[in-house]
Design a protein around this motif. Structure first.
Motif, PDB file in Angstrom:
ATOM      1  N   ILE A 119       0.839  -1.205   0.000  1.00 50.31           N
ATOM      2  CA  ILE A 119       0.000   0.000   0.000  1.00 50.31           C
ATOM      3  C   ILE A 119       0.870   1.250   0.000  1.00 50.31           C
ATOM      4  O   ILE A 119       0.616   2.217  -0.734  1.00 50.31           O
ATOM      5  N   ARG A 120       1.918   1.238   0.820  1.00 50.30           N
ATOM      6  CA  ARG A 120       2.808   2.398   0.900  1.00 50.30           C
ATOM      7  C   ARG A 120       3.453   2.693  -0.459  1.00 50.30           C
ATOM      8  O   ARG A 120       3.630   3.853  -0.833  1.00 50.30           O
ATOM      9  N   ALA A 121       3.774   1.634  -1.192  1.00 48.03           N
ATOM     10  CA  ALA A 121       4.432   1.808  -2.486  1.00 48.03           C
ATOM     11  C   ALA A 121       3.463   2.210  -3.592  1.00 48.03           C
ATOM     12  O   ALA A 121       3.822   2.972  -4.497  1.00 48.03           O
ATOM     13  N   ASP A 122       2.219   1.717  -3.520  1.00 51.44           N
ATOM     14  CA  ASP A 122       1.287   1.867  -4.643  1.00 51.44           C
ATOM     15  C   ASP A 122       0.193   2.907  -4.452  1.00 51.44           C
ATOM     16  O   ASP A 122      -0.492   3.267  -5.407  1.00 51.44           O
ATOM     17  N   ARG A 123      -0.018   3.380  -3.226  1.00 49.96           N
ATOM     18  CA  ARG A 123      -1.119   4.314  -2.955  1.00 49.96           C
ATOM     19  C   ARG A 123      -0.578   5.604  -2.368  1.00 49.96           C
ATOM     20  O   ARG A 123       0.180   5.588  -1.400  1.00 49.96           O
ATOM     21  N   ARG A 124      -0.999   6.705  -2.936  1.00 49.46           N
ATOM     22  CA  ARG A 124      -0.433   7.993  -2.532  1.00 49.46           C
ATOM     23  C   ARG A 124      -0.933   8.455  -1.166  1.00 49.46           C
ATOM     24  O   ARG A 124      -0.279   9.253  -0.499  1.00 49.46           O
ATOM     25  N   PHE A 125      -2.086   7.968  -0.732  1.00 53.29           N
ATOM     26  CA  PHE A 125      -2.635   8.449   0.535  1.00 53.29           C
ATOM     27  C   PHE A 125      -1.797   8.012   1.733  1.00 53.29           C
ATOM     28  O   PHE A 125      -1.834   8.655   2.786  1.00 53.29           O
ATOM     29  N   TRP A 126      -1.033   6.926   1.602  1.00 47.41           N
ATOM     30  CA  TRP A 126      -0.318   6.420   2.780  1.00 47.41           C
ATOM     31  C   TRP A 126       0.789   7.382   3.201  1.00 47.41           C
ATOM     32  O   TRP A 126       0.942   7.696   4.373  1.00 47.41           O
ATOM     33  N   GLN A 127       1.560   7.870   2.244  1.00 46.82           N
ATOM     34  CA  GLN A 127       2.601   8.843   2.546  1.00 46.82           C
ATOM     35  C   GLN A 127       2.042  10.272   2.541  1.00 46.82           C
ATOM     36  O   GLN A 127       2.519  11.140   3.270  1.00 46.82           O
ATOM     37  N   ALA A 128       1.055  10.511   1.664  1.00 46.39           N
ATOM     38  CA  ALA A 128       0.353  11.803   1.574  1.00 46.39           C
ATOM     39  C   ALA A 128       1.298  12.971   1.323  1.00 46.39           C
ATOM     40  O   ALA A 128       1.119  14.064   1.872  1.00 46.39           O
ATOM     41  N   ASP A 129       2.295  12.769   0.467  1.00 47.94           N
ATOM     42  CA  ASP A 129       3.243  13.846   0.169  1.00 47.94           C
ATOM     43  C   ASP A 129       2.556  15.053  -0.464  1.00 47.94           C
ATOM     44  O   ASP A 129       2.907  16.203  -0.174  1.00 47.94           O
ATOM     45  N   ASP A 130       1.566  14.792  -1.337  1.00 46.92           N
ATOM     46  CA  ASP A 130       0.836  15.896  -1.983  1.00 46.92           C
ATOM     47  C   ASP A 130       0.152  16.766  -0.931  1.00 46.92           C
ATOM     48  O   ASP A 130       0.177  17.996  -1.012  1.00 46.92           O
ATOM     49  N   LEU A 131      -0.450  16.118   0.029  1.00 47.79           N
ATOM     50  CA  LEU A 131      -1.170  16.838   1.079  1.00 47.79           C
ATOM     51  C   LEU A 131      -0.214  17.617   1.970  1.00 47.79           C
ATOM     52  O   LEU A 131      -0.503  18.763   2.345  1.00 47.79           O
ATOM     53  N   ILE A 132       0.901  17.022   2.311  1.00 42.61           N
ATOM     54  CA  ILE A 132       1.890  17.697   3.161  1.00 42.61           C
ATOM     55  C   ILE A 132       2.389  18.971   2.485  1.00 42.61           C
ATOM     56  O   ILE A 132       2.481  20.033   3.119  1.00 42.61           O
ATOM     57  N   ARG A 133       2.692  18.876   1.193  1.00 37.27           N
ATOM     58  CA  ARG A 133       3.164  20.064   0.457  1.00 37.27           C
ATOM     59  C   ARG A 133       2.074  21.138   0.395  1.00 37.27           C
ATOM     60  O   ARG A 133       2.345  22.328   0.582  1.00 37.27           O
ATOM     61  N   LEU A 134       0.839  20.697   0.117  1.00 40.87           N
ATOM     62  CA  LEU A 134      -0.255  21.659   0.009  1.00 40.87           C
ATOM     63  C   LEU A 134      -0.528  22.336   1.354  1.00 40.87           C
ATOM     64  O   LEU A 134      -0.789  23.549   1.412  1.00 40.87           O
TER      65      LEU A 134
END
Length: 225
Positions: A188-203
């Motif tokens: 999940i961490r490798a294939d799904r963006r919500f787990w790390q949520a880098d986009d959200l952290i930057r925003l």
């Protein structure tokens, strides 16, 4: 407090349908548990001669129930991923609109020619305060929803996934089954963006910086007048 109760208490109601359905996953796990129990060997004192039970990996029903459990987990993961991406996209668009609004407000304040009468000046300043108040409320609402997405929604969904996988591994360990939590979470961490949520952290960082810049500009404009 059990996690199911904790989740129900924490749910942000407008998003309730998009959280991990922990109750459904527990139901799928309960099906597995019942299947295991149906193949348990009775204690020695009540045991009667009977054929040996096949290992879980050799039982057709067990494999089908395992498949149903992991399909349910995958469906929930996909739901969280979709909602996360949808909210981030919506928030980024809202952020862009707020930045455009702020640019127009800044240009208006910079080039506006004040009327001479004290009454008109007071009225004009009151109008600016009201406009800024509305703008700041919209910006604060955006920041609040992003923090809610990060600190509530994603946190609870990740926790629900990890907890149900831990329960699965604990059940399987009692019946010579295989542990899977680490492998599934890694996938999940490798294939799904919500787990790390880098986009959200930057925003979130962008919105916080923008809000601080807006507050400083408003204070500076007030001091100059």
């Amino acid at each position: 407090m059990k996690f199911a109760q904790q989740l129900n208490t924490a749910v942000h109601q407008p998003w309730a349908n998009y959280y991990v359905d922990y109750k459904l996953l527990k139901k799928r796990l309960k099906d597995l548990q019942r299947e295991h129990e149906s193949h348990e060997v009775p204690p020695l004192s009540v045991r009667t001669p009977q054929p040996s039970h096949p290992a879980p990996s050799d039982r057709f029903t067990h494999k089908e129930l395992q498949r149903a459990f992991f399909q349910a987990v995958e469906n929930e993961v996909d739901k969280v991923e979709w909602f996360y991406m949808h909210r981030v996209h919506h928030a980024r668009r809202e952020m862009q609109e707020l930045m455009e609004r702020w640019f127009r407000l800044s240009r208006y304040a910079e080039f506006d020619e004040y009327p001479l009468s004290a009454t008109d000046i007071t009225h004009h300043v009151d109008q600016e305060k009201e406009i800024f108040s509305h703008f700041n409320a919209d910006l604060s609402a955006l920041l609040h929803h992003l923090q809610l997405l990060s600190g509530n929604y994603l946190a609870m969904c990740r926790m629900a996934i990890v907890k149900i996988l831990k329960k699965h591994d604990k059940l399987e360990a009692r019946h010579a089954g295989l542990a899977c939590k680490e492998a599934v979470v890694r996938t999940i961490r490798a294939d799904r963006r919500f787990w790390q949520a880098d986009d959200l952290i930057r925003l979130l960082d962008e919105v916080k910086r923008f809000k601080w810049d807006v507050i400083k500009a408003h204070i500076r404009t007030g001091a100059e007048r």
